[in-house]
Design an enzyme around this catalytic site. Structure first.
Site, PDB file in Angstrom:
ATOM      1  N   LYS A   1      54.902  19.697  95.449  1.00  0.00           N
ATOM      2  CA  LYS A   1      54.652  20.051  96.841  1.00  0.00           C
ATOM      3  C   LYS A   1      53.269  19.572  97.283  1.00  0.00           C
ATOM      4  O   LYS A   1      52.343  19.482  96.478  1.00  0.00           O
ATOM      5  CB  LYS A   1      54.756  21.568  97.002  1.00  0.00           C
ATOM      6  CG  LYS A   1      56.136  22.116  96.707  1.00  0.00           C
ATOM      7  CD  LYS A   1      56.162  23.623  96.708  1.00  0.00           C
ATOM      8  CE  LYS A   1      55.868  24.205  98.073  1.00  0.00           C
ATOM      9  NZ  LYS A   1      56.029  25.669  98.095  1.00  0.00           N
TER      10      LYS A   1
ATOM     11  N   HIS B   1      65.942  28.469  90.167  1.00  0.00           N
ATOM     12  CA  HIS B   1      64.652  29.135  90.323  1.00  0.00           C
ATOM     13  C   HIS B   1      64.493  30.235  89.274  1.00  0.00           C
ATOM     14  O   HIS B   1      63.376  30.537  88.842  1.00  0.00           O
ATOM     15  CB  HIS B   1      64.517  29.722  91.726  1.00  0.00           C
ATOM     16  CG  HIS B   1      63.097  29.979  92.127  1.00  0.00           C
ATOM     17  ND1 HIS B   1      62.189  28.967  92.377  1.00  0.00           N
ATOM     18  CD2 HIS B   1      62.402  31.137  92.292  1.00  0.00           C
ATOM     19  CE1 HIS B   1      61.016  29.483  92.691  1.00  0.00           C
ATOM     20  NE2 HIS B   1      61.118  30.792  92.647  1.00  0.00           N
TER      21      HIS B   1
ATOM     22  N   ARG C   1      60.593  22.793  90.116  1.00  0.00           N
ATOM     23  CA  ARG C   1      61.376  23.163  91.285  1.00  0.00           C
ATOM     24  C   ARG C   1      62.605  22.265  91.310  1.00  0.00           C
ATOM     25  O   ARG C   1      62.556  21.119  90.855  1.00  0.00           O
ATOM     26  CB  ARG C   1      60.554  22.986  92.562  1.00  0.00           C
ATOM     27  CG  ARG C   1      59.271  23.812  92.588  1.00  0.00           C
ATOM     28  CD  ARG C   1      58.432  23.473  93.812  1.00  0.00           C
ATOM     29  NE  ARG C   1      57.202  24.263  93.858  1.00  0.00           N
ATOM     30  CZ  ARG C   1      56.051  23.902  93.322  1.00  0.00           C
ATOM     31  NH1 ARG C   1      55.963  22.727  92.699  1.00  0.00           N
ATOM     32  NH2 ARG C   1      54.983  24.678  93.411  1.00  0.00           N
TER      33      ARG C   1
ATOM     34  N   HIS D   1      51.407  25.033  90.285  1.00  0.00           N
ATOM     35  CA  HIS D   1      50.841  25.944  91.283  1.00  0.00           C
ATOM     36  C   HIS D   1      49.400  25.533  91.582  1.00  0.00           C
ATOM     37  O   HIS D   1      48.646  25.176  90.687  1.00  0.00           O
ATOM     38  CB  HIS D   1      50.849  27.388  90.780  1.00  0.00           C
ATOM     39  CG  HIS D   1      52.217  27.980  90.702  1.00  0.00           C
ATOM     40  ND1 HIS D   1      53.106  27.923  91.742  1.00  0.00           N
ATOM     41  CD2 HIS D   1      52.841  28.651  89.700  1.00  0.00           C
ATOM     42  CE1 HIS D   1      54.228  28.529  91.386  1.00  0.00           C
ATOM     43  NE2 HIS D   1      54.101  28.960  90.170  1.00  0.00           N
TER      44      HIS D   1
ATOM     45  N   ARG E   1      63.025  28.699  86.349  1.00  0.00           N
ATOM     46  CA  ARG E   1      61.578  28.496  86.558  1.00  0.00           C
ATOM     47  C   ARG E   1      60.832  29.779  86.222  1.00  0.00           C
ATOM     48  O   ARG E   1      59.767  29.742  85.583  1.00  0.00           O
ATOM     49  CB  ARG E   1      61.337  28.079  88.010  1.00  0.00           C
ATOM     50  CG  ARG E   1      59.891  27.759  88.378  1.00  0.00           C
ATOM     51  CD  ARG E   1      59.873  27.060  89.726  1.00  0.00           C
ATOM     52  NE  ARG E   1      58.550  27.032  90.330  1.00  0.00           N
ATOM     53  CZ  ARG E   1      57.609  26.145  90.055  1.00  0.00           C
ATOM     54  NH1 ARG E   1      57.825  25.219  89.146  1.00  0.00           N
ATOM     55  NH2 ARG E   1      56.434  26.170  90.677  1.00  0.00           N
TER      56      ARG E   1
ATOM     57  N   TYR F   1      55.718  35.073  89.292  1.00  0.00           N
ATOM     58  CA  TYR F   1      56.680  34.450  88.388  1.00  0.00           C
ATOM     59  C   TYR F   1      56.745  35.163  87.035  1.00  0.00           C
ATOM     60  O   TYR F   1      57.563  34.819  86.205  1.00  0.00           O
ATOM     61  CB  TYR F   1      56.305  32.975  88.170  1.00  0.00           C
ATOM     62  CG  TYR F   1      56.662  32.108  89.332  1.00  0.00           C
ATOM     63  CD1 TYR F   1      57.798  31.324  89.315  1.00  0.00           C
ATOM     64  CD2 TYR F   1      55.867  32.081  90.472  1.00  0.00           C
ATOM     65  CE1 TYR F   1      58.140  30.524  90.396  1.00  0.00           C
ATOM     66  CE2 TYR F   1      56.198  31.295  91.554  1.00  0.00           C
ATOM     67  CZ  TYR F   1      57.336  30.520  91.511  1.00  0.00           C
ATOM     68  OH  TYR F   1      57.668  29.746  92.582  1.00  0.00           O
TER      69      TYR F   1
END
Length: 379
Positions: free
Chosen positions: A240, A313, A214, A339, A316, A348
């Site tokens: 995250k 992104h 990210r 993830h 990614r 994705y």
């Protein structure tokens, strides 16, 4: 994600609704709301990245709605107009390749410059505005939530479907190749030595295209996050939810990283951000908004036939798509991207040209040595 975080953080506020309305202008309400978000960020209830995005969205809302208007005067039609205005607003991260730097083309008064907002950006902005009003109602700033009367559709917002985000093999190869060629460039005369950023730009693109972090993870990276274990170079990514992951780096990326640490970062270091991996030529940590400019500079070195605009992104998505297309273990791809759930990979995984044709040519029930006859029972 923003909706879930803010909904949890504001749960107590919704319980008690004030009896009287507090008249506030749009700008006053937004300023108070931003203060609340920043306060909750300082206590760890919101992540800095979430707060940054949310504060930017509500500030944009105030700009488009009119900061001097009374917040309670806004109705569904007003919010519809804001959503449409945002959808047609030029995407500041990218310039129009046809007319870089041009203000407007002749005869196109009112037309946006460059690419407009993507469907994903429009959806994020709409969620941000929706949560803002869900806070405003119990806070006593509005009597009714105008989002309940919004009628503008995705078709009108121009957000039917986002452009396929993953680059093809040829496009990704052109971008990666351009980044690798930048490593061997000697010092030029057009800029001072301490303003040259080619090694840094090459590293940014290679990390985004091959590891798929990210953009917040990339800009937060520190030099000490890259370490060697058993002869392999790893990047400890702080992702995250406070989760970390150790991702091994491909050897070509390691070579660029080492060149940057030995030569490129040294000339940019002013001692302002001693830990930051990626520095601006002023010696400060590279900001999220600077990353798109880095990608665009490298794209300018790609031959036109292999060049396509892409966001961080989008790179990614490119990482995930090509790793999965190469039959890489799905759980390994999940761990590379950071993830928590394997099912997230489905969002994705983009389609690649010729992928279905290649799959059918290598059909497991057919082969060139008479597999078709075996299936039909002939022979």
């Amino acid at each position: 994600m923003i909706r879930r975080v803010l909904s949890a953080g504001l749960a107590r506020v919704r319980v008690m609704r004030p009896a009287e309305l507090e008249p506030l202008s749009v700008q006053e309400a937004v300023d108070r709301y931003v203060e609340m978000v920043r306060a909750k960020t300082s206590t760890g209830q919101f992540s800095p990245a979430t707060a940054e995005v949310y504060c930017r969205d509500v500030a944009t809302f105030a700009d488009l709605a009119g900061g001097d208007r009374m917040l309670d005067d806004l109705d569904g039609a007003d919010v519809d107009a804001v959503l449409l205005a945002f959808a047609r607003r030029p995407d500041g991260r990218r310039r129009s390749p046809a007319a870089p730097g041009a203000a407007r083309s002749p005869g196109s008064a009112g037309a946006p410059v460059g690419p407009v907002q993507s469907a994903a950006s429009q959806a994020r902005f709409r969620r941000s505005v929706s949560v803002f009003f869900r806070y405003a109602v119990p806070a006593g700033w509005v009597q009714l939530d105008p989002m309940r009367a919004v009628t503008v559709s995705a078709r009108q917002r121009g957000g039917l479907r986002a452009e396929r985000r993953a680059l093809t093999v040829e496009q990704a190869g052109g971008l990666v190749g351009a980044a690798q060629r930048m490593v061997g460039e000697g010092p030029g005369r057009e800029r001072r030595r301490d303003q040259r950023t080619e090694l840094r730009d090459a590293l940014v693109v290679l990390l985004l295209a091959t590891v798929g972090p990210r953009v917040s993870e990339l800009t937060r990276a520190n030099v000490e996050d890259f370490f060697v274990n058993g002869g392999e170079r790893y990047w400890r990514v702080f992702g995250k939810g406070g989760r970390t992951r150790d991702v091994p780096l491909p050897r070509p990326v390691v070579r660029v990283l080492e060149a940057y640490l030995e030569e490129g970062r040294v000339v940019l270091d002013r001692g302002v951000e001693p830990k930051a991996l990626l520095l601006s030529w002023r010696g400060r940590r590279l900001a999220r908004g600077d990353v798109q400019a880095v990608i665009d500079r490298v794209l300018g070195r790609v031959e036109p036939s292999r060049r396509r605009q892409v966001t961080p992104h989008g790179l990614r998505h490119t990482t995930a798509t090509h790793l999965l297309a190469a039959a890489t273990d799905m759980d390994a791809v999940r761990r590379v991207l950071g993830h928590a759930d394997l099912s997230t990979l489905g969002r994705y995984r983009d389609d690649l040209p010729g992928e279905l044709e290649a799959a059918m040519r290598a059909h497991p029930l057919l082969d060139d040595a008479g597999g078709a006859d075996a299936v039909t029972g002939a022979g």
